[in-house]
Scaffold this motif. Sequence first.
Motif, PDB file in Angstrom:
ATOM      1  N   ALA A 126       0.773  -1.040  -0.114  1.00  0.00           N
ATOM      2  CA  ALA A 126       0.040  -0.093   0.060  1.00  0.00           C
ATOM      3  C   ALA A 126       0.901   1.120   0.043  1.00  0.00           C
ATOM      4  CB  ALA A 126      -0.835  -0.056   1.162  1.00  0.00           C
ATOM      5  N   VAL A 127       0.526   2.307  -0.719  1.00  0.00           N
ATOM      6  CA  VAL A 127       0.782   3.480  -0.677  1.00  0.00           C
ATOM      7  C   VAL A 127       0.089   4.748  -0.418  1.00  0.00           C
ATOM      8  CG1 VAL A 127       2.945   2.995  -2.211  1.00  0.00           C
ATOM      9  CG2 VAL A 127       0.918   3.911  -3.003  1.00  0.00           C
ATOM     10  N   GLY A 128       0.589   5.818   0.148  1.00  0.00           N
ATOM     11  CA  GLY A 128      -0.390   6.619   0.499  1.00  0.00           C
ATOM     12  C   GLY A 128      -0.593   7.400   1.946  1.00  0.00           C
ATOM     13  N   ASP A 129      -1.680   8.201   2.192  1.00  0.00           N
ATOM     14  CA  ASP A 129      -2.001   8.428   3.508  1.00  0.00           C
ATOM     15  C   ASP A 129      -1.938   7.219   4.430  1.00  0.00           C
ATOM     16  OD1 ASP A 129      -2.355  10.013   5.617  1.00  0.00           O
ATOM     17  OD2 ASP A 129      -4.607  10.109   5.067  1.00  0.00           O
ATOM     18  N   ASN A 130      -1.496   7.467   5.724  1.00  0.00           N
ATOM     19  CA  ASN A 130      -1.170   6.312   6.524  1.00  0.00           C
ATOM     20  C   ASN A 130      -1.714   6.796   7.885  1.00  0.00           C
ATOM     21  OD1 ASN A 130      -1.200   3.390   7.136  1.00  0.00           O
ATOM     22  ND2 ASN A 130       0.856   3.977   7.986  1.00  0.00           N
ATOM     23  N   LYS A 131      -2.465   8.154   7.980  1.00  0.00           N
ATOM     24  CA  LYS A 131      -2.756   8.593   9.264  1.00  0.00           C
ATOM     25  C   LYS A 131      -3.429   7.777  10.238  1.00  0.00           C
ATOM     26  CE  LYS A 131      -5.656  12.656  11.068  1.00  0.00           C
ATOM     27  NZ  LYS A 131      -6.326  13.697  10.679  1.00  0.00           N
ATOM     28  N   TYR A 132      -4.061   6.804   9.794  1.00  0.00           N
ATOM     29  CA  TYR A 132      -5.164   5.977  10.426  1.00  0.00           C
ATOM     30  C   TYR A 132      -4.546   4.401  10.517  1.00  0.00           C
ATOM     31  CZ  TYR A 132      -8.209   9.518  12.181  1.00  0.00           C
ATOM     32  OH  TYR A 132      -8.789  10.841  12.623  1.00  0.00           O
ATOM     33  N   GLY A 133      -3.349   4.304   9.806  1.00  0.00           N
ATOM     34  CA  GLY A 133      -2.796   2.840   9.791  1.00  0.00           C
ATOM     35  C   GLY A 133      -3.429   2.198   8.514  1.00  0.00           C
ATOM     36  N   GLN A 134      -4.126   2.844   7.779  1.00  0.00           N
ATOM     37  CA  GLN A 134      -4.692   2.247   6.735  1.00  0.00           C
ATOM     38  C   GLN A 134      -3.844   1.634   5.565  1.00  0.00           C
ATOM     39  OE1 GLN A 134      -4.947   5.552   7.211  1.00  0.00           O
ATOM     40  NE2 GLN A 134      -5.485   6.645   5.515  1.00  0.00           N
ATOM     41  N   CYS A 135      -2.571   2.025   5.716  1.00  0.00           N
ATOM     42  CA  CYS A 135      -1.593   1.287   5.128  1.00  0.00           C
ATOM     43  C   CYS A 135      -0.662   0.237   5.528  1.00  0.00           C
ATOM     44  CB  CYS A 135      -0.466   2.264   4.196  1.00  0.00           C
ATOM     45  SG  CYS A 135      -1.498   3.504   3.078  1.00  0.00           S
ATOM     46  N   ASP A 136      -1.098   0.007   6.765  1.00  0.00           N
ATOM     47  CA  ASP A 136      -0.250  -0.978   7.800  1.00  0.00           C
ATOM     48  C   ASP A 136      -0.612  -2.620   7.307  1.00  0.00           C
ATOM     49  OD1 ASP A 136       1.015   0.953   8.765  1.00  0.00           O
ATOM     50  OD2 ASP A 136      -0.173   1.021  10.512  1.00  0.00           O
ATOM     51  N   VAL A 137      -0.304  -2.686   6.295  1.00  0.00           N
ATOM     52  CA  VAL A 137      -0.669  -4.161   5.329  1.00  0.00           C
ATOM     53  C   VAL A 137       0.377  -5.215   5.134  1.00  0.00           C
ATOM     54  CG1 VAL A 137      -2.920  -3.301   4.511  1.00  0.00           C
ATOM     55  CG2 VAL A 137      -0.707  -3.332   3.233  1.00  0.00           C
ATOM     56  N   SER A 138       1.566  -4.709   5.674  1.00  0.00           N
ATOM     57  CA  SER A 138       2.904  -5.261   5.424  1.00  0.00           C
ATOM     58  C   SER A 138       2.922  -6.745   6.045  1.00  0.00           C
ATOM     59  CB  SER A 138       3.949  -4.667   5.825  1.00  0.00           C
ATOM     60  OG  SER A 138       4.060  -4.377   7.292  1.00  0.00           O
ATOM     61  N   GLY A 139       2.140  -6.941   7.092  1.00  0.00           N
ATOM     62  CA  GLY A 139       2.039  -8.424   7.795  1.00  0.00           C
ATOM     63  C   GLY A 139       0.997  -9.088   7.403  1.00  0.00           C
ATOM     64  N   TRP A 140       0.189  -8.823   6.403  1.00  0.00           N
ATOM     65  CA  TRP A 140      -0.892  -9.600   5.751  1.00  0.00           C
ATOM     66  C   TRP A 140      -0.398 -10.585   5.266  1.00  0.00           C
ATOM     67  CZ3 TRP A 140      -5.783  -6.067   4.126  1.00  0.00           C
ATOM     68  CH2 TRP A 140      -5.944  -5.303   5.142  1.00  0.00           C
ATOM     69  N   ARG A 141      -1.078 -12.019   5.447  1.00  0.00           N
ATOM     70  CA  ARG A 141      -0.729 -13.230   4.517  1.00  0.00           C
ATOM     71  C   ARG A 141      -1.757 -13.697   4.200  1.00  0.00           C
ATOM     72  NH1 ARG A 141       3.330 -10.634   5.090  1.00  0.00           N
ATOM     73  NH2 ARG A 141       5.221 -11.287   5.875  1.00  0.00           N
ATOM     74  N   ASN A 142      -1.798 -14.510   2.786  1.00  0.00           N
ATOM     75  CA  ASN A 142      -3.041 -15.489   2.488  1.00  0.00           C
ATOM     76  C   ASN A 142      -4.209 -14.529   2.218  1.00  0.00           C
ATOM     77  OD1 ASN A 142      -1.387 -18.112   3.051  1.00  0.00           O
ATOM     78  ND2 ASN A 142      -1.931 -17.726   5.301  1.00  0.00           N
TER      79      ASN A 142
END
Length: 298
Positions: free
Chosen positions: A39-55
């Motif tokens: 994900a890229v862009g605004d992350n004010k609320y953690g909406q781009c914090d997907v690096s740990g997602w799997r499957n």
Amino acid sequence: MDYISPKEAVLKVKRLPKDTIAAGRRHTVGLKSDGTVTAVGDNKYGQCDVSGWRNIVAIAAGNVHMATNTGNAHTIGLKSDSTMAAVGWNKHHQCDVNDWRDIVAVAAGWRRTIGLKSDGTVVAVGRNNEGECNVSGWHDIVAVAAGDWHTIGLKLDGTVTALGNNRYSQCNVSGWCDIVAVAAGYLHTIGLKSDGTVTAVGWNKHDQCDVSGWRGIVAIAVGSNHTIGLKSDGTVAAVGWNEYGQCNVSDWRDIVAIAAGCAHTVGLKTDGTVVAVGDNEYGQCDVSGWRGIQLPGN
């Protein structure tokens, strides 16, 4: 072997390819072929914090219209075991989807999340001030879409149902038939017909509903006030609000999937790379380095 009814079998066949790119008000999300998410862009609320997602097998991003007092968003991931992942703004509990099961498709609107279950029913969480989450009576649904304040369901028989805000007639879809895909924006709704033409209802101040001349369309995407159509030859059509150049897609080629944020447009190419145009204030169009994004249907 587990028995499934004829209706369930048709439901499975009718469902459209999984969403592998998604765009919100200020961020863009991509599903990679290995089941991880970027994900890229605004992350004010953690909406781009997907690096740990799997499957992950499908993604959705909460879109928001361009008002100065909005922009908070969330991101949804559908896992291979039919459960959900969610990050981002959760003021209205739109990320409270941990207990959802048997989900086969997802949509994210402003302040809410919609889930389509394997039996053709629908679940919803989030803001419900105008009845946009009152989906408990829906059945035989094969696809869902979420606008800012209205929710759309595509039924097994090609008809469409809608609820929520209807101030601009964006829910007047009861006469639609032969629909194979739906998309919803700020105040308008788009339907893709089985013959490759497109129909639209709702607010048309920016000509975002002027799609009657489109032909050979195989997928649709809707931003706040613009509408995107993917053509069978891999080119892209666009109408509507273009203040940020979000409709400047006439030179795109080899596109296999499209997504539209509030004021930006994203395209997935056959080689797994991504292109984007439009509002880039938060870096939401900085996708040129992306590789290995999953192609739809794979």
